[in-house]
Design a protein around this motif. Structure first.
Motif, PDB file in Angstrom:
ATOM      1  N   PRO A   1     -17.713  30.603  24.989  1.00 55.97           N
ATOM      2  CA  PRO A   1     -18.706  31.595  24.583  1.00 55.97           C
ATOM      3  C   PRO A   1     -20.034  31.369  25.300  1.00 55.97           C
ATOM      4  N   GLY A   2     -20.919  32.356  25.193  1.00 50.81           N
ATOM      5  CA  GLY A   2     -22.252  32.207  25.760  1.00 50.81           C
ATOM      6  C   GLY A   2     -22.500  32.977  27.033  1.00 50.81           C
ATOM      7  N   ALA A   3     -21.672  33.956  27.374  1.00 47.53           N
ATOM      8  CA  ALA A   3     -21.912  34.764  28.569  1.00 47.53           C
ATOM      9  C   ALA A   3     -23.281  35.444  28.475  1.00 47.53           C
ATOM     10  N   GLN A   4     -23.953  35.556  29.615  1.00 50.69           N
ATOM     11  CA  GLN A   4     -25.284  36.180  29.657  1.00 50.69           C
ATOM     12  C   GLN A   4     -25.187  37.509  30.404  1.00 50.69           C
ATOM     13  N   TRP A   5     -25.308  38.578  29.635  1.00 52.81           N
ATOM     14  CA  TRP A   5     -25.181  39.926  30.185  1.00 52.81           C
ATOM     15  C   TRP A   5     -26.559  40.559  30.369  1.00 52.81           C
ATOM     16  N   PHE A   6     -26.769  41.179  31.508  1.00 53.22           N
ATOM     17  CA  PHE A   6     -27.945  42.004  31.811  1.00 53.22           C
ATOM     18  C   PHE A   6     -29.248  41.332  31.360  1.00 53.22           C
ATOM     19  N   PRO A   7     -29.502  40.112  31.848  1.00 56.98           N
ATOM     20  CA  PRO A   7     -30.743  39.429  31.468  1.00 56.98           C
ATOM     21  C   PRO A   7     -31.968  40.221  31.924  1.00 56.98           C
ATOM     22  N   GLY A   8     -32.973  40.198  31.083  1.00 56.94           N
ATOM     23  CA  GLY A   8     -34.215  40.895  31.396  1.00 56.94           C
ATOM     24  C   GLY A   8     -34.269  42.330  30.930  1.00 56.94           C
ATOM     25  N   ALA A   9     -33.120  42.927  30.657  1.00 53.56           N
ATOM     26  CA  ALA A   9     -33.111  44.336  30.237  1.00 53.56           C
ATOM     27  C   ALA A   9     -33.602  44.478  28.807  1.00 53.56           C
ATOM     28  N   THR A  10     -34.410  45.500  28.559  1.00 52.90           N
ATOM     29  CA  THR A  10     -34.752  45.899  27.191  1.00 52.90           C
ATOM     30  C   THR A  10     -34.346  47.356  27.021  1.00 52.90           C
ATOM     31  N   LEU A  11     -33.699  47.625  25.921  1.00 56.54           N
ATOM     32  CA  LEU A  11     -33.154  48.966  25.678  1.00 56.54           C
ATOM     33  C   LEU A  11     -32.925  49.131  24.187  1.00 56.54           C
TER      34      LEU A  11
END
Length: 645
Positions: free
Chosen positions: A75-85
């Motif tokens: 576990p712990g995948a980092q998806w789309f870091p930095g995005a805010t939505l």
């Protein structure tokens, strides 16, 4: 009809997925001749695939991501870091005056909700939440049936950054508190009751008890489903009047900010709170609903569900692709078994889904909905909850009166989507799920921990998905999360299903791997037995377990609940045995066929194979089950008696 289906050229040409493949070519992202080549690329390069999904669906972000997949650890995948939505932003991009957002149906009538009404009520509820101090990260929860206000409450909570969770009103008070109480919610939204199977079911007493056990509440909002007043609450009408002029102010949030908490069945111990994030749900749901299920803006989408089941969440997400959703508060068999088909006809539904058990109930009665109702609008049927046998596929086409694709799907609350589902570009064979979903690196693993085809194995996912849980609630060190999926194969998600991947890349689901039957060293899926027996009109429900005995023996009883008016005797027992022998194999024939008054299930309709097995081995029901998680806990005494005898 065979139950199988092959897409014609027009279906292929009109498919959303065909347009996506064309876009990939036009933008220089790749050339793909068929579904399987695209699937292979999608799991071979997750960063490429999910970046393509992001851009194709024009996901609106307040700040852009620096990558699609920064870390593929599980576990712990980092998806789309930095995005805010925000999930809600994508919903209201589709607002139009041409079509309603929802057709809210019930046993007592239906109401069309315009996009303008949905937006106005969402804005009003969001403004109310802010007025009582709700800030991002707070929890807003519901005790609600499948009504329009449940959708509004969720969207309003999500728009301000609050985390949402909901329980349907058929869940006992203890079960509601065991789930929602964990979250220490700030606001509760409840209705005063529901209408189900022709009965008005008031919930004032239950609501009072729930409120008394949620000490963190600062406000309770009451939706008047039955028109019964309640003291000490804010009426829904007051919320709307207070926010009549409010604009919808949507909070930008980090990609993995908690959107909602879904709960495990809770059959043993406290239900686990499974937390999903805004961005992961948004991406996975637009992919699944548009590219797999082929939902279009002009579609009307009905999936028969309660608010406690993850299919409610997927139904609401139909708004993400601009479809009109049809929430239904009531029994699918209101008045008669085929009532759901009336709704499909009356509301011109194009894509309808339900649990496999409902389709099999229609098949047993040999209903002819295509003759009885105008179903010209219907384009596809979905099925989930348990494996749909080939006979169910065949009946759906025979009952509708023409070939339609039956898209059976297999996934779960854990990822609030499907690992395996449908696609309009690939033929459907009766009894099979026709495709592993795009971006899902699913395989069947044999005993050596290696992928196998044309033989049964564990369903595993070897690479991350955006909608895998962000975390479990009250699991600060991640121990519960790790133990739930990754203990058997470190770094690989083991889902607990027993499947066969065919040479055609379709999938047969055999049932839960922890309930797999193991007779003489040969593992067998319980689904094969259910498929053989459930089609018999005399049988209402059934359950099979394999029990290891102290003397080294193995006992495999089949428990059956007969349909109303059917007497169980030697003749019926013999016909059940023959149905299993011919429909599955001689090896699947049970050691005993035992009649019981009924088969208890979880509140979301799943069989209790492992708890029943443990009861038959001598455990007390209270030690292996939480009564509030079972639809008919009084039936457990029957199995306890069999354990003694």
């Amino acid at each position: 009809m065979s139950g199988s289906w092959t897409p014609d050229q027009q279906t292929v040409d009109d498919a959303n997925l065909t347009r996506f493949i064309a876009w990939l070519s036009e933008t220089g992202r790749g050339e793909f001749a068929d579904y399987h080549s695209l699937w292979t690329a999608s799991v071979g390069d997750l960063d490429w695939f999910w970046d393509a999904v992001w851009h194709y669906f024009e996901i609106q972000a307040s700040t852009p991501p620096t990558a699609a997949l920064a870390s593929a650890d599980m576990p712990g995948a980092q998806w789309f870091p930095g995005a805010t939505l925000n999930y809600v932003t994508q919903i209201f991009r589709h607002a139009t005056e041409d079509r309603p957002a929802m057709v809210v149906a019930g046993e007592d009538g239906s109401t069309e909700w315009s996009w303008a009404r949905l937006r106005a009520e969402t804005a009003a509820f969001a403004a109310y939440l802010r007025s009582v101090g709700v800030v991002p990260g707070d929890r807003v929860v519901g005790y609600l049936p499948n009504i329009g206000e449940a959708v509004v409450a969720f969207l309003g909570a999500a728009s301000v950054g609050a985390t949402w969770a909901v329980c349907n009103q058929d869940l006992a008070v203890g079960g509601v508190v065991a789930r929602l109480g964990q979250l220490e919610p700030k606001v509760l939204v409840a209705s005063d009751g529901s209408v189900y199977a022709g009965k008005r079911r008031g919930r004032r007493a239950e609501l009072a008890e729930i409120r008394s056990q949620l000490p963190t509440l600062v406000a309770t909002v009451l939706v008047p489903r039955l028109g019964e007043p309640e003291d000490g609450v804010t009426p829904w009408a007051e919320v709307l009047s207070r926010g009549a002029d409010a604009d919808l102010d949507v909070e930008p949030l980090p990609f993995d900010h908690p959107l909602w908490v879904l709960f495990s069945s809770g059959t043993t111990g406290t239900p686990k709170g499974i937390v999903h994030g805004h961005g992961g749900v948004l991406l996975e749901h637009v992919k699944y609903l548009s590219l797999q299920l082929n939902l279009k803006p002009e579609d009307r989408f009905l999936w028969q569900s309660s608010t406690s089941w993850m299919m409610w969440n997927l139904l609401v997400s139909g708004l993400l692709v601009g479809s009109t959703i049809v929430p239904y508060d009531g029994s699918p068999t209101f008045g008669h078994t085929g009532y759901l088909w009336e709704l499909v006809a009356d509301h011109r539904v194009t894509v309808v889904g339900a649990g496999a058990g409902y389709w099999l109930a229609c098949a047993k009665e040999e209903l002819t909905p295509g003759t009885d109702h105008p179903l010209e609008s219907l384009r596809a049927v979905g099925s989930t909850g348990s494996p749909l046998p080939a006979s169910g596929f065949r009946w759906l086409q025979e009952g509708i009166g023409r070939p339609v694709p039956v898209f059976s799907m297999s996934g779960g609350t854990d990822v609030v989507t499907a690992f395996i589902g449908g696609t309009p570009l690939v033929p459907v064979r009766a009894g099979e799920l026709n495709a592993i979903c795009l971006g899902v690196a699913a395989e069947a693993w044999g005993d050596g921990g290696r992928p196998v085809t044309e033989e049964a194995g564990e369903l595993v996912v070897t690479k991350p998905m955006p909608s895998m849980p962000v975390f479990f609630w009250n699991d600060p060190d991640g121990e519960k999360y790790q133990g739930a999926y990754f203990d058997k194969y470190p770094g690989v998600w083991c889902h607990g299903d027993w499947i066969t991947v065919t040479e055609r890349n379709s999938v047969v689901v055999h049932g839960r791997s922890d309930a797999t039957l193991n007779r003489g060293g040969v593992r067998m899926g319980s689904a094969e037995i259910y498929n053989a027996v459930e089609g018999m009109p005399e049988i209402q429900d059934c359950l099979v377990v394999g029990v290891e005995l102290d003397d080294g023996g193995y006992w495999m009883p089949l428990f059956v609940a007969c349909a109303d008016g059917v007497d169980f005797g030697d003749d019926l027992r013999a016909r059940i045995v023959e149905a299993v022998r011919t429909g599955a194999s001689p090896r699947h024939v049970p050691d005993d066929v035992i009649a019981v008054p009924g088969i208890p299930r979880t509140m979301t309709g799943k069989r209790l194979e492992i708890p029943i097995k443990r009861i038959l081995l001598g455990a007390k029901p209270s030690d292996v089950l939480t009564p509030s998680a079972v639809d008919r806990p009084e039936l457990l005494a029957e199995f306890e008696e069999h354990a003694r005898t």
